[in-house]
Design a protein around this motif. Structure first.
Motif, mmCIF file in Angstrom:
data_model
loop_
_atom_site.group_PDB
_atom_site.id
_atom_site.type_symbol
_atom_site.label_atom_id
_atom_site.label_comp_id
_atom_site.label_asym_id
_atom_site.label_seq_id
_atom_site.Cartn_x
_atom_site.Cartn_y
_atom_site.Cartn_z
ATOM 1 N N PHE A 66 12.242 1.661 -9.202
ATOM 2 C CA PHE A 66 11.563 1.679 -7.782
ATOM 3 C C PHE A 66 11.093 0.363 -7.232
ATOM 4 C CE2 PHE A 66 7.535 1.993 -5.161
ATOM 5 C CZ PHE A 66 8.312 2.850 -4.170
ATOM 6 N N ARG A 67 10.379 -0.534 -8.560
ATOM 7 C CA ARG A 67 10.189 -1.863 -8.144
ATOM 8 C C ARG A 67 11.456 -2.582 -7.747
ATOM 9 N NH1 ARG A 67 8.920 -5.758 -12.217
ATOM 10 N NH2 ARG A 67 8.328 -7.683 -11.262
ATOM 11 N N ASN A 68 12.353 -2.730 -8.597
ATOM 12 C CA ASN A 68 13.703 -3.272 -8.249
ATOM 13 C C ASN A 68 14.306 -3.013 -7.039
ATOM 14 O OD1 ASN A 68 12.983 -4.473 -10.776
ATOM 15 N ND2 ASN A 68 14.647 -3.303 -11.780
ATOM 16 N N THR A 69 14.486 -1.736 -6.668
ATOM 17 C CA THR A 69 14.873 -1.300 -5.341
ATOM 18 C C THR A 69 14.322 -2.090 -4.034
ATOM 19 O OG1 THR A 69 15.266 0.907 -6.175
ATOM 20 C CG2 THR A 69 15.453 0.670 -3.831
ATOM 21 N N LEU A 70 12.828 -2.165 -4.155
ATOM 22 C CA LEU A 70 12.149 -2.636 -3.118
ATOM 23 C C LEU A 70 12.373 -4.204 -3.193
ATOM 24 C CD1 LEU A 70 10.971 0.187 -2.722
ATOM 25 C CD2 LEU A 70 8.891 -0.824 -2.339
ATOM 26 N N TYR A 93 15.253 -6.702 -1.629
ATOM 27 C CA TYR A 93 15.078 -7.004 -0.240
ATOM 28 C C TYR A 93 14.045 -8.274 -0.227
ATOM 29 C CZ TYR A 93 18.191 -3.355 0.969
ATOM 30 O OH TYR A 93 19.254 -2.429 0.864
ATOM 31 N N LYS A 94 14.060 -8.939 1.012
ATOM 32 C CA LYS A 94 13.038 -10.260 0.851
ATOM 33 C C LYS A 94 11.784 -9.757 0.983
ATOM 34 C CE LYS A 94 16.199 -13.252 2.933
ATOM 35 N NZ LYS A 94 16.750 -13.600 4.222
ATOM 36 N N LYS A 95 11.786 -8.621 2.019
ATOM 37 C CA LYS A 95 10.377 -8.246 2.557
ATOM 38 C C LYS A 95 10.088 -7.055 1.836
ATOM 39 C CE LYS A 95 8.822 -8.954 6.819
ATOM 40 N NZ LYS A 95 9.397 -9.008 8.278
ATOM 41 N N THR A 96 9.019 -6.589 1.342
ATOM 42 C CA THR A 96 8.724 -5.352 0.896
ATOM 43 C C THR A 96 8.762 -4.210 1.889
ATOM 44 O OG1 THR A 96 7.015 -6.300 -0.663
ATOM 45 C CG2 THR A 96 6.909 -4.183 -0.585
ATOM 46 N N TRP A 124 0.679 -5.549 0.671
ATOM 47 C CA TRP A 124 0.920 -4.581 -0.525
ATOM 48 C C TRP A 124 2.595 -4.861 -0.679
ATOM 49 C CZ3 TRP A 124 4.861 -1.255 1.121
ATOM 50 C CH2 TRP A 124 5.276 -1.261 2.501
ATOM 51 N N ASN A 125 2.766 -4.485 -2.025
ATOM 52 C CA ASN A 125 4.024 -4.469 -2.558
ATOM 53 C C ASN A 125 4.492 -3.526 -3.439
ATOM 54 O OD1 ASN A 125 2.707 -4.852 -5.022
ATOM 55 N ND2 ASN A 125 2.888 -7.016 -4.926
ATOM 56 N N ALA A 126 5.387 -3.235 -3.974
ATOM 57 C CA ALA A 126 5.928 -2.363 -4.932
ATOM 58 C C ALA A 126 4.899 -1.895 -5.958
ATOM 59 C CB ALA A 126 7.350 -2.650 -5.461
ATOM 60 N N ILE A 127 4.276 -2.847 -6.180
ATOM 61 C CA ILE A 127 3.053 -2.450 -7.418
ATOM 62 C C ILE A 127 2.127 -1.506 -6.801
ATOM 63 C CG2 ILE A 127 1.548 -3.305 -9.029
ATOM 64 C CD1 ILE A 127 4.586 -3.507 -9.831
ATOM 65 N N SER A 128 1.562 -1.978 -5.504
ATOM 66 C CA SER A 128 0.686 -1.254 -5.083
ATOM 67 C C SER A 128 0.985 0.120 -4.652
ATOM 68 C CB SER A 128 0.118 -1.955 -3.512
ATOM 69 O OG SER A 128 0.884 -2.719 -3.176
#
Lengths: 422, 610
Positions: free
Chosen positions: B375-379, B382-385, B432-436
Motif C-alpha cells: 500500500f505504501r509503495n502504491t502511494l 506518485y509524487k504527491k500522496t 498526511w501520508n501513506a503511513i498515517s
C-alpha cells in the motif's frame, strides 16, 4: 228518445278534447312505468306494480267516461246540489271514519281499494257553483251572492283542511277565477295577488322596516291621487289593513301553521337551506329535471328516476320523469298539451248557450290550472311542496277518476249544448 | 253575448303567462345551468376502483415466495347501524368496546355521507372473517368487502422481499397514481418493482340508488376501464439456500450474500436477525412493526445491503490486485515480516509466520506487513500522496466498493472509502501520508463495506475482473429487466493480475487460514477476514467462491462480534456452498456446531418468531 239522444251525443262530442285526454293519460301511464321501473318486474301489465294498477284505473276511467256520456245532459244541473250535499257529507264522514295515511285523514277504505273523497268532491263543488251562479236572478255585485258563492267552495275546502290535506284544499282557491269571469271585480284578483306578495315579503323583511315601506308607499299614493275624502280614506284604509296584515301574517305564520309547513315555506323563499330535510324533495326533483338537458336521457334511462332519488316520483313528482327522460323538449310538449287543453276548455265554455255549462267549464279550467301550476311549480322550485297530483299523469285512482269525471261531464254538457235554449 | 265575455282574454293571459314562466325556468335549469347534471352524476354514479391482484414472486426454481391471500375489509354504512350485541362483535374483531364506540360515533358524525360505505376495520384475515361472515346478519349496516393480502408461504427473505403498506399523504402528493387507502410496496423488491407488481387499477362506473345500493353498470360499462393484473416476478433467489442460510444464522447477527458470478444473480440474501415476513401483513402490522423497531438487534435493518463493516483482511486481495497493476509488486516480490510492519514508532502487528513473504504466501497466511508495504509503495509511486491516493481510490471504486453498486433494492448503502478531502480535513492538507492511513492496507480504519459489496467483490475475483450489477429479479413476466443489470462492468485492474490471486485463494483453503472451509475435492477459493471492531469483539468475515474455474457461486459471510473469520464465517460459507452445489449437506458435526452456536450479544430481548 233515449236512443236518439245518445246517438246525438257521440256525434257532437268534442273529439279534440278526447284526443288530448287520451294522450295525457297514456303519457302519464308510460311515465309511471318509468318512475317505478325495476328489473324484477318488467311487464307494464303487472298489477302488483303501480303502473299495472294505473292501467286498471285508466280502464275504469274509460268506463266512467262512457257512463257520463250516456247520462242525460239535464241530469247534471238537476242533481248538482244533491251530489254536492252527498260529497260534503262524505267529507265529514271521512273526517271521523277515515283511514290515516301519512298523517292525513282523507281516505276511505273499500275492500282493498282506498279512495280519497277530497279528490272526487271537486266535480260536485264545481257543479253546485255552476248551478248557483247560473241562476237567472243572480247578481254577483251583491255581497250576499258573493258570500254564498264563496261558501260553496270554502265549505269543502275547510273540511279538507281539517283532514290535513292543505294542498287539496288550496285547489279550491282556483274558483275565484270562475267568479271573476262571472263578474267579480278585478280588484279581488289584484288584492289576492297583492296579499300573496305581502305575505312573502312579511316573512322575508323585518316588520318595522316593512311598516315604514308601506307608509312611504301610502305617502306616494297621496301625491298622485285626487284629493278627495273618499280616496284619502281608501288609501288610509289599505295602509291600515296592510299593517294589520303584516303583523297578523307573522303571528299566523308562527302560531297557526304547523312546523313542517313553516319549514317548506321558509325553504321556498330561500330563508332556510336544508338540502337533506324539507328541501330534499325539491332539490332532488330539480336535479332530476335539470339533468335531463335539451332532449332528455331517453325513456327508461333516467339515472335519478331509476334509482329512486326523488321521493313520491310516481305520484306528486311524476313531472321529474318527464323532465329527466324527455328533457326540455318533452317538458314543453307536456306543458303545451295542458295549455292546449285548458285553452280549449275556455274556448268551449265560451260557446255554450247555457250559463251553467259555461261556468262549469271555467271551473274545470281553473281546477286543472291550479293543479298544473302548483304541481309543476313545486318540481322546479317555484311553488311550495304541497302534495297535489298532476292531472291525468300522477299515479292514483281517486285523482284519475276525479279528473275524468270533471272532464267528461264538461264534454257531455258541450255535446248537449244545441238542445239547450237560453 | 255575455257582459264579461272579454274576461276570457284576461284569464287566458294569466294561464299562458304562467306556463311561459315555467318554460323559461325549465329552459334555465335543463339547458343553461349545468350544475344539476353534475349533481345528478354525483347522486347516481359511483366510481368503483378495481384493484388488480398484485404480481406473484417466484424463486429461482419456480417456488412461490409471495402470493395473495383473500382478506376482507369490514365495511359499515353508518346510517344502517342498529343497536347490536357489542360484546360479541368486539370479541370477534379483537377490539375493545371503547374503540368500537369511538369509531362508530366518528363515522356517524359525517352527516352527508352516512349512507356511503366506509372501512370500519381493514385487512381482516380469512380465518377471522369466517365466524364473522356467519354472524354478520345480526349486525345490520356491516358487510365484508373482499381484498387481498400478501402471503409468504416460505417465511423467508423478508429483507429482500420487503413489505406492502398503505400509501401516506407524501406519496399521494408526489405520485398522482395513488389515492388514499391504496397499498404500495414500501421496501425491498415490493418497492423497487412496484410498478410491475401493482398492475393497473381499473375503474368501474356503477349506478347507485338513493340508498347507495348498487344498481348495475352505467351505460353498459362504456366508460369503464379494465384493471390489468400485476406482473409476476421470477427472483434469482434460491429459496432452499436462503432458508438454509437463515437457519445457519439463527442466534447470530450478520449477513450472507451469495451471487452467481456469471450472471450477477443474487442466490441468497440473509440478514440476521430476521423476521417472518407475514408479521408485517394485515392488522397486526403496525404493532409488530413498532415492536421490531424498538428491538435493539434491529431485525428490520437489512444488514446485507445497509450495514457497513470494515472489510478486514479480505481487503488485502484488493491491494494485491492494485499493487500488481500499479507495478509496485509482482508475483515474486518479497517483503520481510517480523511479527508485523514497523515504521518509525508505528507497528502493525502480524501473527508469527515464515519471512520473507511472497505474494502467494502473503494471501495464504494473511500477512499484514506485506500489504502495508504494498500500500505504501502504491502511494509512494506518485509524487504527491494525494495523487497516489486518488489513483488507489479509483481502483478501489471500480471494484464496486465505496459507492452504490447498484442492486435492485430501494435501500443500499454506498459503504465508505475515505476521500482525499476527508484526510485533508482530518489531518490538514499535505499533512498526511501513506503511513498515517496505513490501516487501509489491511482493510481497517475508515473503510466501510457492505456484505453485498463484499460478495460482489468476490464475484469480480471469481470472474477475473468483471461483474454484472447484482440483482434479485431475473425475469419479469411480460416485462423487461432494467438494462443496468445486463451490462458487464470491468475493474480498472488488468485481467492478467487476477489469476495469481485466485490461485492463492485456493491455497487459503488447502493449506492457509481457511482450511476449515475445505470440502472434499471441490475447488473452493476463499479469504478469511477478522475486522477489528471498536464496539466489541471482532467481526468474523469470510468470502469464497467455487469452483475455482467456471465458478457457480460467490459468497460473503459476516458474523458480528464472533471472532476470527475462520471460526464462524468460514464454516458457514462452506456449508452454504455445499448446500448450493451439492444440494445436500453431509457434514453434520460442522452443521450442528453452527446451528447450536449462540453468538448474540447478551441481554437481548430478541426472540425469533418462527
Amino acid at each position: 228518445m233515449a236512443n236518439r239522444n245518445s246517438e246525438a251525443v257521440f256525434q257532437n262530442i268534442d273529439w279534440f278534447m278526447v284526443v288530448i285526454y287520451l294522450l295525457l293519460v297514456t303519457m302519464g301511464w308510460l311515465n309511471i312505468y318509468a318512475a317505478v321501473y325495476n328489473d324484477d318486474h318488467t311487464s307494464i301489465f303487472d298489477t302488483s306494480q303501480s303502473y299495472g294498477m294505473q292501467l286498471v284505473w285508466i280502464l275504469s276511467s274509460f268506463f266512467l267516461a262512457f257512463v257520463i256520456l250516456v247520462i242525460d245532459g239535464e241530469f247534471f244541473p238537476t242533481f248538482a246540489y244533491i251530489l254536492y250535499g252527498i260529497f260534503v257529507l262524505l267529507l265529514i264522514v271521512v273526517l271521523f271514519a277515515g283511514v290515516d295515511v301519512r298523517g292525513s285523514k282523507s281516505w276511505i277504505e273499500v275492500g282493498t281499494f282506498r279512495i280519497q273523497p277530497a279528490e272526487l268532491a271537486k266535480f260536485a263543488t264545481n257543479l253546485a257553483l255552476a248551478k248557483y251562479l247560473s241562476n237567472v236572478n243572480i247578481k254577483i255585485e251583491k255581497t250576499g251572492t258573493k258570500l254564498i258563492a264563496a261558501s260553496i267552495f270554502m265549505i269543502p275546502a275547510a273540511i279538507i283542511i281539517m283532514q290535513s290535506e292543505t294542498g287539496a284544499a288550496l285547489v279550491y282557491a282556483g274558483f275565484i277565477l270562475v267568479l271573476y269571469r262571472e263578474g267579480l271585480s278585478g280588484i279581488f284578483l289584484i288584492l289576492g295577488a297583492a296579499g300573496v306578495v305581502l305575505f312573502i315579503t312579511t316573512l322575508l323583511v323585518d316588520k318595522a322596516i316593512l311598516s315604514i315601506i308601506l307608509g312611504a308607499i301610502a305617502v306616494f299614493a297621496f301625491l298622485f291621487i285626487r284629493i278627495r275624502i273618499r280616496n284619502i280614506l281608501a288609501v288610509a284604509g289599505i295602509l291600515l289593513l296592510s299593517l294589520v296584515a303584516v303583523n297578523g301574517v307573522d303571528y299566523a305564520f308562527n302560531n297557526v301553521l304547523e312546523s313542517h309547513q313553516r319549514k317548506r315555506i321558509n325553504v321556498l323563499i330561500g330563508k332556510e337551506i336544508d338540502p337533506k330535510g324539507a328541501g330534499y324533495n325539491v332539490n332532488q326533483s330539480m336535479i332530476a329535471i335539470g339533468s335531463g338537458g335539451l332532449a332528455g336521457k331517453g325513456y327508461l334511462n333516467g339515472t335519478q328516476t331509476k334509482n329512486n332519488f326523488v321521493p313520491e316520483q310516481s305520484t306528486d313528482f311524476i313531472f321529474c320523469t318527464v323532465g329527466e327522460e324527455w328533457g326540455f323538449i318533452g317538458s314543453t310538449v307536456v306543458l303545451g298539451l295542458f295549455l292546449l287543453l285548458i285553452l280549449r276548455i275556455i274556448f268551449m265554455a265560451e260557446r255554450q248557450r247555457s250559463a251553467f255549462s259555461r261556468i262549469y267549464g271555467y271551473g274545470l279550467a281553473s281546477i286543472l290550472f291550479v293543479h298544473l301550476a302548483i304541481n309543476v311549480g313545486m318540481t322546479i322550485g317555484l311553488a311550495p311542496v304541497v302534495g297535489i297530483p298532476l292531472p291525468f299523469f300522477s299515479y292514483g285512482g281517486s285523482s284519475l277518476w276525479s279528473f275524468t269525471i270533471l272532464t267528461f261531464i264538461f264534454i257531455r254538457l258541450d255535446a248537449y249544448r244545441f238542445q239547450i235554449l237560453r | 253575448m255575455n257582459l264579461f265575455s272579454d274576461r276570457k282574454y284576461v284569464i287566458s293571459a294569466i294561464f299562458i303567462s304562467l306556463i311561459l314562466i315555467y318554460l323559461i325556468r325549465l329552459f334555465y335549469i335543463q339547458v343553461i345551468d349545468k350544475k344539476f347534471k353534475l349533481a345528478a352524476n354525483d347522486n347516481a354514479l359511483r366510481h368503483k376502483i378495481e384493484y388488480p391482484e398484485r404480481g406473484i414472486i417466484y424463486d429461482r426454481q419456480g417456488k412461490i415466495m409471495v402470493y395473495n391471500e383473500p382478506a376482507y375489509d369490514l365495511m359499515v354504512i353508518p346510517k344502517r347501524v342498529k343497536t347490536i350485541d357489542t360484546s360479541d362483535f368486539c370479541q370477534m374483531l379483537e377490539i375493545t368496546k371503547e374503540e368500537f364506540i369511538e369509531k362508530i360515533t366518528k363515522l356517524k358524525k359525517q352527516k352527508f355521507s352516512s349512507f356511503k360505505p366506509e372501512i370500519f376495520i381493514n385487512d381482516i384475515s380469512l380465518e377471522t372473517s369466517l365466524p364473522l361472515q356467519e354472524k354478520l346478519i345480526k349486525f345490520p349496516g356491516f358487510f365484508l368487502q373482499a381484498r387481498t393480502l400478501r402471503k409468504y408461504p416460505l417465511k423467508i427473505a423478508s429483507h429482500a422481499l420487503g413489505y406492502v403498506g398503505e400509501v401516506d399523504d407524501k406519496i399521494i402528493a408526489q405520485n398522482p397514481y395513488y389515492r388514499s387507502g391504496d397499498n404500495m410496496g414500501l421496501s425491498g423488491i415490493e418497492k423497487s418493482y412496484e410498478e410491475s407488481l401493482r398492475g393497473q387499477r381499473g375503474v368501474k362506473i356503477v349506478m347507485v340508488d338513493v340508498y347507495n345500493r348498487e344498481r348495475g353498470s352505467f351505460d353498459g360499462g362504456k366508460y369503464d376501464t379494465a384493471s390489468v393484473l400485476g406482473k409476476s416476478l421470477y427472483s434469482s433467489i434460491d429459496a432452499g439456500l436462503q432458508e438454509y442460510g437463515e437457519k445457519l444464522m439463527q442466534n447470530k447477527v450478520g449477513a450472507i450474500v451469495a451471487i452467481e458470478p456469471a450472471s450477477g444473480e443474487v442466490l441468497c440474501m440473509v440478514s440476521s436477525p430476521t423476521y417472518d415476513p407475514n408479521l408485517l401483513v394485515g392488522r397486526a402490522k403496525s404493532k409488530q412493526y413498532r415492536r421490531m423497531l424498538l428491538d435493539t438487534l434491529k431485525p428490520l435493518f437489512n444488514r446485507a445491503t445497509m450495514a457497513k463493516y470494515p472489510p478486514g483482511s479480505t481487503f488485502k486481495l484488493v491491494n494485491a490486485l492494485i499493487g500488481q497493476h500499479e507495478g509496485v509488486i509482482n508475483e515474486n516480490t518479497l517483503f520481510s515480516c517480523s511479527r508485523g510492519f514497523h515504521f518509525g514508532g508505528l507497528t502493525v502487528g502480524c501473527h508469527p509466520h515464515a519471512s520473507p513473504v511472497n505474494l502467494r504466501y502473503s494471501i495464504t497466511t494473511s500477512c499484514n506487513s506485506y500489504y502495508c508495504n504494498t500500500f505504501r509503495n502504491t502511494l509512494l509511486k506518485y509524487k504527491k500522496t494525494s495523487e497516489g491516493f486518488t489513483v488507489w481510490r479509483n481502483h478501489v471504486l471500480s471494484f464496486g466498493l465505496g459507492k452504490k453498486i447498484p442492486i435492485d433494492l430501494p435501500q443500499e448503502s454506498s459503504g465508505n472509502v475515505p476521500t482525499v478531502k476527508y484526510y485533508d480535513r482530518y489531518h490538514g492538507a499535505g499533512r498526511w501520508n501513506a503511513i498515517s492511513i496505513i490501516s487501509l492496507a489491511i482493510g481497517q480504519g475508515e473503510m466501510g463495506v457492505t456484505p453485498l459489496q463484499m460478495a460482489n467483490f468476490c464475484t469480480i475475483i471469481a470472474n477475473r475482473g468483471w461483474y454484472y450489477p447484482p440483482h434479485l429479479i431475473k425475469r419479469i413476466d411480460g416485462g423487461h429487466l432494467d438494462t443496468t443489470y445486463l451490462k458487464r462492468r470491468f475493474t480498472t485492474v488488468d485481467r492478467k493480475y487476477f489469476e495469481v490471486v485466485v490461485e492463492s485463494m485456493r491455497n487459503v483453503v488447502t493449506n492457509g487460514t481457511g482450511r476449515i472451509a475445505q470440502l472434499d475435492s471441490l475447488s473452493i477459493c476463499a479469504k478469511t477476514g477478522t475486522a477489528e471492531n471498536p464496539h466489541g469483539k471482532d467481526h468474523s468475515i469470510f468470502i469464497a467462491f467455487a469452483p475455482m474455474n467456471n465458478p457457480k457461486i460467490a459468497i460473503a459471510v459476516y458474523v458480528e462480534n464472533a471472532g476470527f473469520g475462520a471460526t464462524w464465517a468460514a464454516p458457514i460459507a462452506s456449508l452454504m456452498i455445499e448446500k448450493y452445489l451439492r444440494k445436500e449437506v453431509k457434514r453434520p458435526e460442522m452443521e450442528k456446531r453452527i446451528l447450536d452456536a449462540n453468538l448474540l450479544p447478551k441481554k437481548s430481548d430478541w426472540v425469533t418468531k418462527k
